[in-house]
Write a protein that holds these residues in place. Structure first.
Motif, PDB file in Angstrom:
ATOM      1  N   ILE A  72       0.838  -1.210   0.000  1.00 19.33           N
ATOM      2  CA  ILE A  72       0.000   0.000   0.000  1.00 19.33           C
ATOM      3  C   ILE A  72       0.867   1.252   0.000  1.00 19.33           C
ATOM      4  CG2 ILE A  72      -1.703   1.304   1.333  1.00 19.33           C
ATOM      5  CD1 ILE A  72      -2.769  -1.350   2.379  1.00 19.33           C
ATOM      6  N   VAL A  73       1.923   1.225   0.804  1.00 15.61           N
ATOM      7  CA  VAL A  73       2.818   2.393   0.886  1.00 15.61           C
ATOM      8  C   VAL A  73       3.507   2.640  -0.449  1.00 15.61           C
ATOM      9  CG1 VAL A  73       4.877   3.316   1.996  1.00 15.61           C
ATOM     10  CG2 VAL A  73       3.184   2.079   3.353  1.00 15.61           C
ATOM     11  N   ILE A  74       4.019   1.552  -1.076  1.00 15.30           N
ATOM     12  CA  ILE A  74       4.710   1.691  -2.362  1.00 15.30           C
ATOM     13  C   ILE A  74       3.761   2.203  -3.426  1.00 15.30           C
ATOM     14  CG2 ILE A  74       5.859   0.405  -4.209  1.00 15.30           C
ATOM     15  CD1 ILE A  74       7.029  -1.403  -2.036  1.00 15.30           C
ATOM     16  N   GLU A  75       2.533   1.678  -3.450  1.00 18.46           N
ATOM     17  CA  GLU A  75       1.542   2.155  -4.421  1.00 18.46           C
ATOM     18  C   GLU A  75       1.299   3.649  -4.253  1.00 18.46           C
ATOM     19  OE1 GLU A  75      -1.832  -0.286  -3.676  1.00 18.46           O
ATOM     20  OE2 GLU A  75      -1.204  -1.878  -5.073  1.00 18.46           O
ATOM     21  N   SER A  76       1.195   4.088  -3.000  1.00 21.55           N
ATOM     22  CA  SER A  76       0.973   5.511  -2.735  1.00 21.55           C
ATOM     23  C   SER A  76       2.148   6.352  -3.218  1.00 21.55           C
ATOM     24  CB  SER A  76       0.760   5.726  -1.238  1.00 21.55           C
ATOM     25  OG  SER A  76       0.648   7.096  -0.939  1.00 21.55           O
ATOM     26  N   GLU A  77       3.381   5.881  -2.977  1.00 24.13           N
ATOM     27  CA  GLU A  77       4.565   6.627  -3.401  1.00 24.13           C
ATOM     28  C   GLU A  77       4.669   6.682  -4.924  1.00 24.13           C
ATOM     29  OE1 GLU A  77       7.757   4.656  -1.461  1.00 24.13           O
ATOM     30  OE2 GLU A  77       7.411   5.638   0.488  1.00 24.13           O
ATOM     31  N   ILE A  78       4.294   5.587  -5.602  1.00 25.72           N
ATOM     32  CA  ILE A  78       4.311   5.578  -7.074  1.00 25.72           C
ATOM     33  C   ILE A  78       3.334   6.613  -7.616  1.00 25.72           C
ATOM     34  CG2 ILE A  78       3.730   4.214  -9.120  1.00 25.72           C
ATOM     35  CD1 ILE A  78       4.797   1.756  -7.636  1.00 25.72           C
ATOM     36  N   LYS A  79       2.141   6.652  -7.041  1.00 27.32           N
ATOM     37  CA  LYS A  79       1.129   7.612  -7.501  1.00 27.32           C
ATOM     38  C   LYS A  79       1.572   9.052  -7.229  1.00 27.32           C
ATOM     39  CE  LYS A  79      -2.774   4.432  -6.927  1.00 27.32           C
ATOM     40  NZ  LYS A  79      -4.015   4.142  -6.160  1.00 27.32           N
ATOM     41  N   GLN A  80       2.201   9.271  -6.067  1.00 34.10           N
ATOM     42  CA  GLN A  80       2.687  10.617  -5.753  1.00 34.10           C
ATOM     43  C   GLN A  80       3.774  11.048  -6.728  1.00 34.10           C
ATOM     44  OE1 GLN A  80       3.897  10.797  -1.649  1.00 34.10           O
ATOM     45  NE2 GLN A  80       1.893  10.252  -0.867  1.00 34.10           N
ATOM     46  N   THR A  81       4.661  10.105  -7.090  1.00 39.45           N
ATOM     47  CA  THR A  81       5.716  10.419  -8.057  1.00 39.45           C
ATOM     48  C   THR A  81       5.106  10.782  -9.409  1.00 39.45           C
ATOM     49  OG1 THR A  81       7.227   8.886  -6.941  1.00 39.45           O
ATOM     50  CG2 THR A  81       7.796   9.541  -9.190  1.00 39.45           C
ATOM     51  N   ARG A  82       4.118   9.985  -9.842  1.00 38.48           N
ATOM     52  CA  ARG A  82       3.453  10.269 -11.126  1.00 38.48           C
ATOM     53  C   ARG A  82       2.785  11.654 -11.090  1.00 38.48           C
ATOM     54  NH1 ARG A  82       1.088   7.556 -15.495  1.00 38.48           N
ATOM     55  NH2 ARG A  82       0.201   9.161 -16.834  1.00 38.48           N
TER      56      ARG A  82
END
Length: 455
Positions: free
Chosen positions: A47-57
């Motif tokens: 969940i944390v990694i998914e959130s960080e990926i979306k924030q980067t995008r």
């Protein structure tokens, strides 16, 4: 404050249990048990990694949008500039046209009323004047660039072409592991099973060494922070001022007349952020210039404050925990649970920790607001206010009505008192743990602050 102190005594009582080792058997568990064990080992990393990926995008999209807007603005400015040149030329030609019409009207009048000789001589004089002036005008027009055909073009940054060619992956997912205790146990009438032991981190070996006592010369201090250069900053709620002390404890400078000042946190680039309680504004102060730099409107109360990766996370009273981006000022709601007007928050890795003196609780949650644990034990901690965390995830909390500083284990299961009234804690409010120097700053509401080395 009276109502706050009254609420600090209400709590679900829980006795501190002695340390226990939690053991999970992987083999022989049913599906539900295996799911629980797997989650215990992996946590919420996905969940944390998914959130960080979306924030980067989102950051990339915002950057490209800004580049596009800048290019469109430049195009508009060029078009307006060239249009202005053309309009100026047309205006000049229009005036010349009007002058020629006037000359033609004069010639017609002369032909009608003058003799042929006089008409001839007059036309010669006019022709001479017109040729001298107009030839110069035509020559000027011809040699200048005003009549050139304008071609507006653009050239794309070649780096954009390379994105699709060279950027084939958004990132990489890696796997690492930390050592754990693994043992083989043989139970009666059962085959040997692989056991995974999960133990809490040790808080019993923490030692505090007193370094210095500081005189803040302030009353009702509600925020403090250790700066990277060794200086110390305090925010005074009663006097509405920020005071900065040098590393030796002497006064460096102070800033006032910026409105209400509650909590304070360093955000990099010689800047600090200061909350304002119920004033719905977070102020950014430039420490180098010693003045207000900018203000962020948050449309809610804002008390306890922390900073991470370009975002300010703050306690928003009845709105819970909120987060504002310093780049685009967008606001995200993290936790919707109503908090006290004297709640504080800190972040560590993928977790948030916040206090609520109304029910004497310390809560750990993730960035989606999912509660991971809640600590509440009034026999040890009453009216928890300021909160900080070390580089091992251990949580340090001030108990205002228990007159102490308590450390809580990373899993929220165990606690230990580190400082008490005997150490000079009289009405303590806030603290800050500097993970770069392992220094703990503890501050009373009035006058005194203490520095400790943590080992």
């Amino acid at each position: 404050m009276i109502s706050l102190m009254g609420k600090c005594f209400s709590c679900l009582k829980r006795k501190t249990q002695p340390r226990r080792e939690v053991t999970l058997a992987i083999l022989g568990l049913d599906n539900a048990g295996k799911t629980t064990a797997t989650k215990a080992l992996l946590g919420d990393k996905k969940i944390v990694i998914e959130s960080e990926i979306k924030q980067t995008r989102t950051k990339i999209n915002h950057h490209l949008d800004k580049l596009q807007d800048d290019l469109m603005k430049e195009l508009l400015e060029v078009e307006q500039k060239e249009s202005s040149k053309i309009e100026k030329l047309l205006s000049t030609l229009k005036k010349k046209e009007e002058k020629i019409s006037e000359v033609q009207e004069n010639l017609a009048s002369i032909k009608q009323h003058a003799t042929e000789l006089k008409t001839f001589l007059t036309m010669k004089d006019i022709e001479k004047d017109i040729i001298a002036v107009e030839e110069k005008f035509i020559q000027t027009i011809s040699t200048s660039e005003t009549t050139n055909r304008v071609n507006i073009s653009w050239q794309i940054n070649r780096s954009l072409y390379l994105i699709t060619a060279s950027l084939q992956k958004f990132g990489e997912v890696g796997v690492s592991s930390d050592p754990c205790d693994v043992s083989l146990q043989k139970q009666k009438n059962r085959q040997a099973q692989i056991m995974v032991a999960l133990t809490t981190r040790n808080i019993d070996n923490l030692n505090l060494t007193f370094k210095k006592r500081l005189n803040t010369d302030l009353s009702n201090v509600q925020g403090c922070s250790l700066l990277p250069d060794g200086r110390i900053v305090f925010s005074c709620y009663k006097q509405d001022k920020i005071r900065v002390l040098k590393s030796d404890g002497s006064k460096d400078f102070e800033i006032s007349k910026i409105g209400v000042t509650f909590d304070v946190v360093f955000i990099g680039d010689d800047d600090i952020a200061v909350t304002s309680g119920g004033s719905e504004t977070i102020n950014i102060i430039d420490l180098k210039k010693r003045k207000l730099k900018t203000s962020k409107k948050v449309n809610s109360a804002n008390e306890g404050l922390t900073y991470k990766d370009g975002h300010l996370i703050y306690c928003a009273g009845e709105k819970g925990l909120q987060m504002i981006s310093l780049s685009d000022e967008s606001i995200t709601n993290v936790v919707s649970t109503e908090l006290s007007n004297f709640s504080y928050v800190i972040t560590f890795a993928d977790k948030l920790f916040y206090t609520n003196p109304n029910d004497n609780s310390v809560t750990c949650c993730d960035y989606h607001g999912n509660i991971l644990w809640t600590f509440c034990d009034t026999s040890v901690l009453q009216c928890p206010l300021g909160i900080s965390v070390d580089n091992g995830g251990k949580v340090f909390v001030v108990g205002r009505l228990s007159y102490n500083v308590v450390v809580i284990s990373p899993d929220g299961q165990r606690c230990r008192q580190l400082l008490s009234r005997d150490d000079g804690l009289v009405d303590p409010t806030v603290l800050h743990y500097d993970i770069s120097t392992n220094t703990l700053l503890v501050t009373n509401a009035a006058s005194d602050a203490f520095l400790y080395e943590v080992k």
